[in-house]
Design a protein around this motif. Sequence first.
Motif, PDB file in Angstrom:
ATOM      1  N   GLN A  69      13.798  11.784   7.778  1.00  0.00           N
ATOM      2  CA  GLN A  69      12.560  11.747   6.801  1.00  0.00           C
ATOM      3  C   GLN A  69      12.225  11.119   6.024  1.00  0.00           C
ATOM      4  OE1 GLN A  69      10.639  15.538   6.965  1.00  0.00           O
ATOM      5  NE2 GLN A  69      10.636  15.788   9.587  1.00  0.00           N
ATOM      6  N   ALA A  70      13.139  10.894   5.035  1.00  0.00           N
ATOM      7  CA  ALA A  70      13.333  11.424   3.487  1.00  0.00           C
ATOM      8  C   ALA A  70      14.044   9.528   3.894  1.00  0.00           C
ATOM      9  CB  ALA A  70      14.622  11.884   2.768  1.00  0.00           C
ATOM     10  N   ARG A  71      14.710   8.616   4.586  1.00  0.00           N
ATOM     11  CA  ARG A  71      15.290   7.703   4.112  1.00  0.00           C
ATOM     12  C   ARG A  71      13.867   6.989   5.022  1.00  0.00           C
ATOM     13  NH1 ARG A  71      18.965   5.190   7.373  1.00  0.00           N
ATOM     14  NH2 ARG A  71      18.821   6.797   9.229  1.00  0.00           N
ATOM     15  N   ALA A  72      13.516   7.149   6.127  1.00  0.00           N
ATOM     16  CA  ALA A  72      12.851   6.290   6.058  1.00  0.00           C
ATOM     17  C   ALA A  72      11.394   6.111   5.685  1.00  0.00           C
ATOM     18  CB  ALA A  72      11.732   7.487   8.020  1.00  0.00           C
ATOM     19  N   ARG A  73      11.159   7.322   5.139  1.00  0.00           N
ATOM     20  CA  ARG A  73      10.037   7.235   4.098  1.00  0.00           C
ATOM     21  C   ARG A  73      10.367   6.373   2.597  1.00  0.00           C
ATOM     22  NH1 ARG A  73       8.350  10.922   0.919  1.00  0.00           N
ATOM     23  NH2 ARG A  73       6.786   9.828   0.585  1.00  0.00           N
ATOM     24  N   ARG A  74      11.726   6.188   2.260  1.00  0.00           N
ATOM     25  CA  ARG A  74      12.416   5.369   1.055  1.00  0.00           C
ATOM     26  C   ARG A  74      12.200   4.313   1.790  1.00  0.00           C
ATOM     27  NH1 ARG A  74      18.218   6.567  -1.774  1.00  0.00           N
ATOM     28  NH2 ARG A  74      17.891   4.137  -2.981  1.00  0.00           N
ATOM     29  N   ALA A  75      12.664   3.754   2.616  1.00  0.00           N
ATOM     30  CA  ALA A  75      13.239   2.213   3.652  1.00  0.00           C
ATOM     31  C   ALA A  75      11.801   2.054   3.315  1.00  0.00           C
ATOM     32  CB  ALA A  75      13.209   3.046   4.698  1.00  0.00           C
ATOM     33  N   LEU A  76       9.909   2.619   4.111  1.00  0.00           N
ATOM     34  CA  LEU A  76       9.157   1.777   3.926  1.00  0.00           C
ATOM     35  C   LEU A  76       8.617   1.743   1.639  1.00  0.00           C
ATOM     36  CD1 LEU A  76       6.036   4.255   6.586  1.00  0.00           C
ATOM     37  CD2 LEU A  76       7.398   1.848   6.347  1.00  0.00           C
ATOM     38  N   VAL A  77       8.930   3.087   1.615  1.00  0.00           N
ATOM     39  CA  VAL A  77       8.439   2.220   0.331  1.00  0.00           C
ATOM     40  C   VAL A  77       8.913   1.019  -0.736  1.00  0.00           C
ATOM     41  CG1 VAL A  77       8.987   3.309  -2.644  1.00  0.00           C
ATOM     42  CG2 VAL A  77       8.366   4.735  -0.568  1.00  0.00           C
ATOM     43  N   ASP A  78      10.579   0.867   0.247  1.00  0.00           N
ATOM     44  CA  ASP A  78      11.399  -0.635  -0.273  1.00  0.00           C
ATOM     45  C   ASP A  78      10.116  -1.204   0.682  1.00  0.00           C
ATOM     46  OD1 ASP A  78      13.224   1.055  -1.500  1.00  0.00           O
ATOM     47  OD2 ASP A  78      14.312   1.001  -0.221  1.00  0.00           O
ATOM     48  N   LEU A  79      10.363  -1.425   1.743  1.00  0.00           N
ATOM     49  CA  LEU A  79       9.765  -2.395   2.466  1.00  0.00           C
ATOM     50  C   LEU A  79       8.233  -2.954   1.624  1.00  0.00           C
ATOM     51  CD1 LEU A  79       9.732  -1.544   6.138  1.00  0.00           C
ATOM     52  CD2 LEU A  79      10.735  -4.080   4.547  1.00  0.00           C
ATOM     53  N   THR A  80       7.679  -1.479   1.123  1.00  0.00           N
ATOM     54  CA  THR A  80       6.580  -2.157   1.016  1.00  0.00           C
ATOM     55  C   THR A  80       6.094  -2.687  -1.036  1.00  0.00           C
ATOM     56  OG1 THR A  80       5.539  -0.170   1.588  1.00  0.00           O
ATOM     57  CG2 THR A  80       3.946  -0.946  -0.510  1.00  0.00           C
ATOM     58  N   LEU A  81       7.410  -2.310  -1.663  1.00  0.00           N
ATOM     59  CA  LEU A  81       7.624  -2.905  -2.450  1.00  0.00           C
ATOM     60  C   LEU A  81       7.410  -4.223  -2.568  1.00  0.00           C
ATOM     61  CD1 LEU A  81       9.346   0.200  -4.980  1.00  0.00           C
ATOM     62  CD2 LEU A  81       7.113  -0.707  -5.035  1.00  0.00           C
ATOM     63  N   GLU A  82       9.276  -4.703  -1.326  1.00  0.00           N
ATOM     64  CA  GLU A  82       9.107  -5.624  -0.894  1.00  0.00           C
ATOM     65  C   GLU A  82       7.940  -6.538  -0.878  1.00  0.00           C
ATOM     66  OE1 GLU A  82      11.881  -7.781  -1.073  1.00  0.00           O
ATOM     67  OE2 GLU A  82      13.601  -6.181  -1.822  1.00  0.00           O
ATOM     68  N   ILE A 107       0.325  -2.942   4.718  1.00  0.00           N
ATOM     69  CA  ILE A 107       0.944  -3.226   3.073  1.00  0.00           C
ATOM     70  C   ILE A 107      -0.071  -4.968   2.644  1.00  0.00           C
ATOM     71  CG2 ILE A 107       2.600  -3.796   1.275  1.00  0.00           C
ATOM     72  CD1 ILE A 107       4.565  -2.947   3.603  1.00  0.00           C
ATOM     73  N   ARG A 108      -0.608  -4.299   1.866  1.00  0.00           N
ATOM     74  CA  ARG A 108      -1.639  -5.378   1.817  1.00  0.00           C
ATOM     75  C   ARG A 108      -0.998  -6.457   0.830  1.00  0.00           C
ATOM     76  NH1 ARG A 108      -6.986  -6.999   2.855  1.00  0.00           N
ATOM     77  NH2 ARG A 108      -7.577  -5.464   2.463  1.00  0.00           N
ATOM     78  N   CYS A 109      -0.677  -7.629   0.618  1.00  0.00           N
ATOM     79  CA  CYS A 109       0.000  -8.785  -0.452  1.00  0.00           C
ATOM     80  C   CYS A 109      -0.953  -8.584  -1.634  1.00  0.00           C
ATOM     81  CB  CYS A 109      -0.188 -10.351   0.250  1.00  0.00           C
ATOM     82  SG  CYS A 109       1.697  -9.745   1.312  1.00  0.00           S
ATOM     83  N   ARG A 110      -0.041  -8.201  -2.704  1.00  0.00           N
ATOM     84  CA  ARG A 110      -1.383  -7.720  -3.917  1.00  0.00           C
ATOM     85  C   ARG A 110      -1.556  -9.051  -4.421  1.00  0.00           C
ATOM     86  NH1 ARG A 110       0.940  -3.037  -7.541  1.00  0.00           N
ATOM     87  NH2 ARG A 110       0.695  -1.484  -5.538  1.00  0.00           N
ATOM     88  N   ASN A 111      -0.361  -9.965  -4.321  1.00  0.00           N
ATOM     89  CA  ASN A 111      -0.455 -11.466  -4.819  1.00  0.00           C
ATOM     90  C   ASN A 111      -1.296 -12.587  -4.280  1.00  0.00           C
ATOM     91  OD1 ASN A 111       0.838 -11.153  -7.363  1.00  0.00           O
ATOM     92  ND2 ASN A 111       2.835 -11.136  -6.498  1.00  0.00           N
ATOM     93  N   ALA A 112      -1.481 -12.074  -3.113  1.00  0.00           N
ATOM     94  CA  ALA A 112      -2.430 -13.316  -1.663  1.00  0.00           C
ATOM     95  C   ALA A 112      -3.884 -13.270  -2.484  1.00  0.00           C
ATOM     96  CB  ALA A 112      -1.652 -12.537  -0.176  1.00  0.00           C
ATOM     97  N   PRO A 113      -4.665 -14.150  -1.767  1.00  0.00           N
ATOM     98  CA  PRO A 113      -5.877 -14.134  -2.137  1.00  0.00           C
ATOM     99  C   PRO A 113      -6.775 -13.742  -0.888  1.00  0.00           C
ATOM    100  CG  PRO A 113      -5.243 -16.515  -1.384  1.00  0.00           C
ATOM    101  CD  PRO A 113      -4.106 -15.533  -1.612  1.00  0.00           C
TER     102      PRO A 113
END
Lengths: 160, 430
Positions: free
Chosen positions: A39-52, A149-155
């Motif tokens: 679970q911890a790995r999955a959540r961390r991976a999702l956070v990484d993905l989200t930040l990317e 995930i919403r891209c913050r820089n996309a219009p």
Amino acid sequence: MEVLVACSLVTILAGTGMGALWWARGASERALSPGVATQARARRALVDLTLEVQEAVEIVRPPPGATLDHVLFRDKLNRLVVLYPVREGDGLSLRAFRRDPLSPDGPGEDRLLLSAVRRVAFTSLAPGMLQVHLSVQEAGKVFPLVTSIRCRNAPLEGDL
Amino acid sequence: MSRRGQVLLEVLLAASILAAILVPMLASMNHSLRAVSVGGEYTDALALAQQSAEDLLYSSFDADSEEALHAVRTSGPVPLSGVDHPFRLVLEDSAVPWSRLERQVDIGLDSRAGETFRQYEQFSLKIESGAPAPDGTTDAVATLSCALSRGRTRDFAFPLFLSFSAPGAELPGEPLVLDALAVPDSPVFATAPWPGHAHPEVLRDLESLATTTQILSNADDATAAKLAAARSAISTNVDSPGDLAALELTSAVELERRAVLSRAALLTSEAPVARLLNTLTRRSVEGTDFERLAVTLRLLTLVEERGARFHDDLRAALAAYTRARRALARDVQRQRLLAVDRKVLDLATLRELALPGRDDFAREWVEFLAQEYAGRNRWLESQLDVTRQLLQEPLRLRRRYAGAALTLDRISKAEAAVRALRERALRELS
């Protein structure tokens, strides 16, 4: 004599029962730690993905409405980023390749995001919005997570 | 009592003693087994709840998250597996027609999603309460709770507090007075405040930004080479022919189409510059030719106009966003304000590249944002640190905005050529 036989039988039965319970509890406890780790790995991976993905200006692949096992986008510094799975044993590992057009250091940076992935799917729900469906596995325990995930820089449509 | 009776009594006594010892032990074992099982479910529920909390926080930056938050908050526990869930729409394109998500046809969060469905169907979520933050701002604080049902329902309540901007939240404090930070010689910043919600006006201004963006992308003449290099680098990291084929397909279908389009746009936009340079070279060794000189001058004027348009577009975009910022600070959501602030930061940095040392607008904007968002947005603070360093190191700034720097160099070159050729034309004509 009868007493001894009776006691022995009861003891054997009780011992077997207790052993079974003991084994079951041990198995559950053993499964608990990998489960929490997964679970911890999955959540961390999702956070990484989200930040990317949040830094994306434009999601090139998948196109809106499509699902692929990889995603390709351009971030606000015009870097090309690809998140893609590679087969690793029975499962997959998820890697991130980043191509910086301004960097003189070779073709780009490639790094491992997550190993022991069972399944990954990227769906472009709309321009600038990506859904990630990720299942990680460890010691027989599978933990799937879904996030958008919403891209913050996309219009955004209707923005301003 | 007979001998048989004594034996029976002894057996019963022994069995009773054993039962008295074993039953509590078995019960204890059973209890601990159940505790381990509940513990596993608890960690599952906690992980899902934490993930949901993070999703909510991230989505609080979205334009449509307010409706979702409102719906979740008012409807009590909501199973996340519902296709129509306002918070978590889950669909995957799995059937023809491709590239089109259709409910009931493509995979939603239903039984076809396998393990994911089995996990999420047991999980329901609600936001217990939404209340103003204790510090008096209009940010809302919510408590998240969830239930995970396996066999029989067990409710796990988690003290996960979320702080997010409530719909219609206003930025505390006075709106920013941009004139104090404005570029001294720019009349645009001294215009009247944006009247209400004059969206068309802002949208018109933003069209200039689109032009600026197009100019910047046109300047990036290495697009095709970049994509080819990226594809080559990716292919070295792919293990199987299937993976490689998928990635190749991606590049071939979409990226190369974009590369071709980008190259075509580049050729179209750069043709006057190339012809100008050729003409200049020839004219420098040839004698006077008024007709050709007139053509050259027209071309040079085009380039000069393009250069002027670049600066105008940049200034107009900055003006549009700073006006939008002023209005957003009054009556729209904070997350949009943050987006606008970041756009202004990008544009101000680009302006510093185009007009280095002309004023301190970019630096003042960085310091203003640092003050405005101090302790509230770590990501933005790190971006401000990077921008500070870029502003202190012009070479690094040029490398970061290489495409724009190339365009600006070309513009400067063309402007110098225009000046030189005009002087020469005047000399020859006189």
